[in-house]
Every structure is written in structure tokens, then in C-alpha cells.
Design an enzyme around this catalytic site. Structure first.
Site, PDB file in Angstrom:
ATOM      1  N   SER A 675       1.143   0.386 -35.829  1.00 42.70           N
ATOM      2  CA  SER A 675       0.498   1.220 -35.003  1.00 42.70           C
ATOM      3  C   SER A 675       1.069   0.190 -33.631  1.00 42.70           C
ATOM      4  CB  SER A 675      -1.047   1.019 -35.583  1.00 42.70           C
ATOM      5  OG  SER A 675      -0.588   1.392 -36.945  1.00 42.70           O
ATOM      6  N   THR A 676       1.723   0.713 -32.814  1.00 41.12           N
ATOM      7  CA  THR A 676       1.618  -0.073 -31.577  1.00 41.12           C
ATOM      8  C   THR A 676       0.903   0.444 -30.851  1.00 41.12           C
ATOM      9  OG1 THR A 676       2.810   2.581 -30.705  1.00 41.12           O
ATOM     10  CG2 THR A 676       4.173   0.609 -31.714  1.00 41.12           C
ATOM     11  N   CYS A 677      -0.752   1.685 -31.104  1.00 42.00           N
ATOM     12  CA  CYS A 677      -1.566   1.767 -30.148  1.00 42.00           C
ATOM     13  C   CYS A 677      -2.586   0.831 -30.066  1.00 42.00           C
ATOM     14  CB  CYS A 677      -2.007   2.423 -29.964  1.00 42.00           C
ATOM     15  SG  CYS A 677      -1.223   4.932 -30.595  1.00 42.00           S
ATOM     16  N   PHE A 678      -2.683  -0.659 -31.577  1.00 44.42           N
ATOM     17  CA  PHE A 678      -3.432  -1.304 -30.855  1.00 44.42           C
ATOM     18  C   PHE A 678      -2.168  -2.599 -31.668  1.00 44.42           C
ATOM     19  CE2 PHE A 678      -4.839   2.783 -33.007  1.00 44.42           C
ATOM     20  CZ  PHE A 678      -5.782   2.886 -32.771  1.00 44.42           C
TER      21      PHE A 678
END
Length: 709
Positions: A675-678
Site C-alpha cells: 500500500s504505497t499510500c501508507f
């Protein structure tokens, strides 16, 4: 002796009388509840009998004339009593009359007000939501489940009862209650109820022609709810995409520009901006077709929101520092702010910030800039159409090449607005400490910094190598320059139209000679590097400086600014990464899988593979300038057992299994995901080091985005 006997007899009688009196009192106490209950029932039935023939018997049909309706309080006080005492064989007509009263009251123009402005009354309002859910369709009612012949009639009754909530006034109240429900980090009510209420609100808007007045309320009340899209379940997200809500929202905003430019409160506009970013994240197909409208809406929203940042403190006159401090507020998104935070939504700003961070996700970055060299009609940084020599490299995948502004970006109607938007986006990433894998041209970096000058001729070697070689030939030419028939002008081919541009006034009439050829070389290079794209550079600089103060940027050289934007171009410091990693799902620093992972990164992976690994998790192949302790959010590794669409977060069972290195049977077949956003790496609990190496290497080399499972 006789006196003694008389005394004994008297005492015996008194004792017997006392016992008799006690028994009477006990019997009275036992009988009292029964008598009181009998009297209450008798009184209740008497009241019912008095009321029954006087009112509901008038509702023998559905005719509205000559009928007086009870208000809600009286209806709730009287109808349950009648129903409680009714006998179905005797009082069927009475029950039918009560139902007719309910039906007629639905059509009544006078309704009792429903107050949803107080959070304390929100749960009462949610009862109505559950009521609407139950009455949305009669097919699920067990009483008539096996009687389909009555479903049309009952469904019509349900529709009639629910229609009152789709009147503009009540619809707005319904939307306001949704705002109150989600204005904290976690919804005040359950996610199931939030999704159900959103479904009810969205029900009359599923087609573009439905209720334009309600759609306006939906935009201004529902889409300004903080992070509302973040709480929706996949089925509702799919419904949004199927009904083209994103496209219709952008069209409405474009048609009602005054609302977003001046009318909407800035603190609500921040929520709308975050929801527009998530709209783009979940519906990239619409984003590609509506890129103009989306960038305009995001750009206008950012402009209005940043109007209240305190970036111009030096121009505030002679106000004391004490006054400045008193007038400023800290905003989690925009930093020092002139407006106080809306106390109602303060808890939800963390969710809003998570939505805004999607703007720098690899999915959106690919969508916005992935066709820089392929589709000239989308990107303002596309290569020169008239340049048939293909001087630029394709950067659609890794953004590894240098980004130059395109002189042909005017093909796009709002090309300068797009440059401003890109500048704002990169500046916001720098402000938040988010590393973006993009390499800006030195001309753009120098323009942002202002005080740094470049040699156009040297810069031309990267921008246009063939023109650089031609000008080098002219510079070193030892023959008579008049033989080359050059003038101080250039012919430019734009959309098959040839136009002559003078490098100096009347340059087309001034020949290039041996005496002025050096002047010609530098003027030609300056025109190609600076003049042709000065408007684009100016718009980009305006976007950057709207977020970052020029005084801050003056501290840096172009290379320093590039490092702030894209990180340090060096090998990954694994020891620094180990010190700043967080573990979830049962993983810990001494877990065997974690030890395998660090050993693979250190000894099995090459430097390029380590960069690919970092890019796989964080969407950027370069570490932050000051190390991983400044990575936001922190680099995290989590043990997972199921696919992402089935993942419900850490549970006690999953954490225990992860901690004890117990795995489910499907772990061996799954690939690592992220999860690149996190900045979160999701690792199945593999049982072999070789299997971890194989799966991890395949994942980072696959070049697959969010659809990888």
C-alpha cells in the site's frame, strides 16, 4: 381463681384478634396489586372505548377531504393503545383505518420538523435510516416473503412513505446527518449504517436526468463531508463508477464555477478537494477523459485554500510578533493558517490528509504523467511535435529522464493552468516531506530559485543534442560564414505551419558572419532553452511559490532542490531502514521471515533491485534526504493471510499466527503486495527463504500497479 381464668381467657381472645388482623393485612397486601391492575385496565379500556368511535372510524377510505390528521405526538400516544387492545377477528376494520391515516399523513404538506444539527440527536436520526432500509422493499419481509402477489402494492406503499425524505428540505437534513456521522476520525455510527445512509441519499441520483436540485444539494452537502469516500464499501464504489458520479460532479462544478470559486466555505472546500482526489484515484478512466475539468477544480480549490496560509508574513506591516501569533492557527494540511479549524471536523482531518496523499500515489502519478512522451494532447510537458529527431527519452514508466517544459503545450486549452497545478503539487510534496520520483530540468529548477543563472548553450546539450551539435559546428567553422546562408532568425514548424521568429529585431535580414557567429550561437541556444518556454516556466514557478515561500527556496542550489523533490540518488542504507521500520500482524525484528527479508535485501539483491524494492513499497526508488526517520508515513511491514479485497485488518488470531510463524495454506501461492499510500509492505508468511526470494523478486520486477494480488 375465677379472676385468673377470666384474665387468661381475655388474653387468649386478644391474641386471636391480633392474629386475625395480621392475616387480614397480609391478604390485603396480596390483593392490592391485582385490584390496582384491574382498575387500571378498566380505566384504560374505558378511555379506549371513549376514543375509538370518535376518530379513526372516519378513515373508511383514502379520500383526503373532510379529514383531520393527528399530529405525531397524539398518533404515537393513541394508536399503539388501540392496536394493543384490538382483536384481529373483531377489529380488522379499525386497523385498516389506522393504516389509511398513515397513508394520508404521508401526503400531508405539513410535517413535523426533524432536527439533525446536534450530534446528540444523531442516533435518533439513524433510527429513521434503519426504518428507510427496512421499508425500501417488501420482498425481504418474512410475513409476505411467500406472497409475491402483494409485493407491488406494498412496494408502492414503501415508495410513497420514503418520498417524504426526497423533498429538498428533508433531503438536506438527511445529508447534514451524514456529515455529522463522519466528522470524526472514526464514524460516530457503524460503517454499515454510513454506507446504508449514503445508498439512500444517492438512490434518486443514479441517472444524470434525475433531480438536478437534489444533485446540487448532494455536491454541496455530501461531497463536502470529510473523507466520505474513504468510508464507502467496494459495492458502493463500483456503483459510483457505474453511474459516472465523478464525471457528473466535474461537469456540475464547471457549470457552477461561482460556487467553487467564491461561494463555498474554504473549510468545506478542503473536504471537497480531498474527495475529488480520491475520485481520481478510484476512477482513472474518467480522470483521463476529464483531465481539464479535474485539474481546473483541483487548481481552483488549492488556490482558495492556500489564500489563508501565512506565507507573506514579511508583508504584514509593523504588526508585532505577538499579534501574528494570536492570528495564526495550525492546520494539519496547510500549516500556519489564518482561519481556525472547524471544530466539527477536526477529528476527521487525518482522513482528509490520507485522501490528499493519494495525489502522490504511483497510480495517480502514472495517470497524470505516464503519457508525457506519447499523448501530446494530454500533457503540457510533451516533446516538440515539430522535432522529428526524438531527442527525449520515454519516461512514462520510471520518470527517470529529465523533464523539460514543452513549447507545444499550447495545444492544450488550459496548458498554463496545468503547469501551475504541477508546480503546486510538487511544492506540496516537498512541504510534506514526500519524495516524488521525477527529475526536473535545470531550467525549471533555476527558474524556481530565481537567482541562479544557467548557460543556455551548455543546457542545450541535454535538451536538443542535434541542435547542440549544429551550433557547435557553426562555432568552430573556419570558413566564410556567408557560405552557410544563415540569418538571426529561426523557422519553426508548428502543426505543419512554418513561422519565422527573429532572434533580434529584423533578424531575418541580418546575415551571420564570422564576426557575429558567437552572438548567433548564444542567441539561438537562449531562444531554444528559455524563450520558447518562458510562459510555461513562469506558470510552473507560480505554482511552486504559492506553497513554498521564495525566501525558503533561496537557501538551496538547483541540485539541493532536486534532492528535496526526488530524494538522494544513492544506494539504500539498510541499517537506517531497519532502525525506522514498524512491524504489524505479529511480525517483529527477530521473526524468521523478517531476518530472511533483511538478508535477501543485503546479500541477494543488487543495488538496482533494492531501489526497485523501495519503489514497490513507497512508489519512489530514492530514500528521503534526511533518512528514513523522515519518511511519512513510516516504512511498515505487515503479515497478511488473505488477499487485499478480503483483508479486514489485524485480528487476535492473525497476529498470533504471524508471531508464532504459523501460516495458512494459501500463503505459498500469494505474492507480496504494498500500500504505497501508507508505505506498507504486506508479506505472506512464507515457510522458505527461497520462496520469499522468488516471490519478492517477481513482484518488484513485474512492473504491475495496484491490481497486483
Amino acid at each position: 381463681m375465677e379472676n385468673i381464668l377470666r384474665t387468661l381467657e381475655k388474653n387468649a381472645r386478644e391474641r386471636e384478634e391480633e392474629l386475625t388482623e395480621m392475616r387480614r393485612k397480609e391478604l390485603a397486601l396480596k390483593l392490592e396489586p391485582y385490584i390496582l391492575g384491574h382498575l387500571a385496565r378498566k380505566k384504560f379500556h374505558g378511555k379506549v372505548k371513549v376514543f375509538r368511535p370518535n376518530f379513526f372510524n372516519d378513515f373508511h377510505d383514502l379520500e383526503k377531504s373532510n379529514k383531520t390528521l393527528l399530529n405525531v405526538a397524539d398518533m404515537l400516544a393513541r394508536a399503539p393503545k388501540l392496536i394493543a387492545t384490538a382483536k384481529m377477528t373483531k377489529d380488522v376494520q379499525l386497523l385498516c383505518n389506522i393504516c389509511r391515516h398513515l397513508i394520508i399523513s404521508v401526503d400531508s404538506p405539513s410535517k413535523d420538523e426533524i432536527n439533525t444539527e446536534k450530534a446528540a440527536e444523531l442516533r435518533n436520526w439513524q433510527c429513521l435510516v434503519h426504518f428507510l432500509i427496512v421499508f425500501s422493499s417488501s420482498s425481504t419481509w418474512p410475513l409476505v416473503k411467500n406472497a409475491p402477489q402483494v409485493h407491488p402494492v406494498l412496494n408502492g406503499l414503501c415508495t410513497k412513505m420514503m418520498s417524504v425524505f426526497y423533498e429538498e428540505k428533508n433531503y438536506e437534513k438527511l445529508a447534514n446527518s451524514l456529515f455529522l456521522a463522519v466528522n470524526d476520525h472514526k464514524p460516530l455510527i457503524g460503517l454499515e449504517t454510513v454506507n446504508a445512509q449514503f445508498s439512500i441519499i444517492y438512490k434518486p441520483l443514479k441517472t444524470p436526468k434525475d433531480c438536478p436540485e437534489l444533485f446540487s444539494i448532494f455536491i454541496q452537502k455530501v461531497l463536502t463531508c470529510p473523507a466520505i469516500l474513504l468510508h464507502l464499501k467496494p459495492q458502493h464504489i463500483d456503483q459510483i463508477k457505474t453511474t459516472k458520479l465523478f464525471e457528473r460532479t466535474l461537469s456540475w462544478l464547471r457549470a457552477n464555477q461561482e460556487e467553487i470559486e467564491n461561494g463555498m466555505d474554504v473549510r468545506s472546500l478542503i473536504n471537497l478537494l480531498a474527495n475529488l482526489v480520491q475520485f481520481a484515484f478510484i476512477d482513472t478512466d474518467t480522470l483521463e477523459t476529464k483531465i481539464n475539468e479535474w485539474t481546473w477544480a483541483v487548481g481552483v480549490s488549492l488556490s482558495r485554500c492556500t489564500e489563508f496560509t501565512t506565507r507573506n508574513q514579511s508583508s504584514q506591516g509593523h504588526a508585532s510578533s505577538t499579534q501574528k501569533t494570536a492570528l495564526h492557527y495550525w492546520h494539519p494540511v496547510f500549516g500556519h493558517y489564518l482561519l481556525p479549524i472547524d471544530k466539527r471536523t477536526e477529528g476527521a482531518l487525518r482522513n482528509v490528509l490520507a485522501q490528499l496523499k493519494m495525489l502522490w500515489s504511483s497510480k495517480l502519478v502514472r495517470c497524470l504523467f505516464g503519457k508525457l512522451m506519447e499523448n501530446k494532447s494530454i500533457s503540457p510537458c510533451a516533446p516538440d511535435i515539430s522535432d522529428k529527431r526524438n531527442n527525449h527519452k520515454d519516461i512514462s514508466a520510471a520518470f527517470g529522464s529529465v523533464q523539460y517544459p514543452s513549447p507545444t503545450s499550447s495545444l492544450h486549452d488550459d496548458h498554463l493552468a496545468l503547469f501551475t497545478f504541477v508546480g503546486r503539487m510538487l511544492a506540496k510534496a516537498v512541504y510534506e516531506g514526500i519524495v516524488v520520483d521525477v527529475q526536473l530540468a535545470p531550467v525549471l529548477l533555476a527558474s524556481v530559485l530565481g537567482s541562479h543563472r544557467l548557460c543556455a548553450f551548455d543546457e542545450l546539450s541535454q535538451l536538443d543534442p542535434e541542435l547542440y551539435r549544429s551550433l557547435t559546428f557553426v562555432k568552430r567553422y573556419e570558413g566564410d560564414m556567408t557560405d552557410l546562408s544563415l540569418t538571426f532568425s529561426i523557422d519553426e514548424d508548428f502543426m505543419d505551419k512554418i513561422s519565422t521568429v527573429d532572434l533580434v529585431p529584423s533578424g531575418r535580414t541580418i546575415p551571420v558572419t564570422n564576426e557575429n557567429k558567437i552572438d548567433y550561437v548564444h542567441r539561438m541556444a537562449h531562444h531554444r532553452v528559455f524563450t520558447r518556454t518562458k510562459d510555461q516556466c513562469k506558470a510552473f514557478v507560480q505554482g511552486m511559490q504559492s506553497i513554498l515561500q521564495p525566501a525558503w527556496l533561496a537557501l538551496f542550489a538547483p541540485n539541493d532542490l532536486q534532492c528535496l523533490i526526488s530524494g538522494v540518488n544513492s544506494d539504500i542504507d539498510l541499517s537506517d531502514l531497519k532502525r525506522n521500520v514498524q512491524y504489524f500482524g505479529g511480525f517483529h525484528g527477530n521473526h524468521r521471515l523478517i531476518k530472511w527479508l533483511w538478508d535477501i535485501l543485503e546479500n541477494k539483491f543488487t543495488s538496482e533491485e533494492r531501489k526497485l524494492f523501495l519503489k514497490f513499497v513507497t512508489s519512489c526508488s530514492r530514500p528521503p534526504v534526511l533518512g528514513f526517520s523522515y519518511l511519512e508515513p513510516p516504512f511498515s511491514i505487515r503479515c497478511v493471510e488473505v488477499s487485499d479485497d478480503q483483508d479486514q485488518g489485524d485480528t487476535l488470531g492473525s497476529v498470533v499466527r504471524g508471531f508464532l510463524a504459523l501460516r495458512k495454506g494459501t500463503a505459498a501461492s500469494r505474492l507480496p503486495t504494498a500500500s504505497t499510500c501508507f508505505n506498507l509492505l504486506k508479506l505472506p508468511n512464507y515457510n522458505k527463504k527461497s520462496l520469499l526470494l522468488e516471490k519478492l523478486r517477481y513482484a518488484i520486477h513485474a512492473g504491475t500497479g495496484f491490481e497486483l494480488s
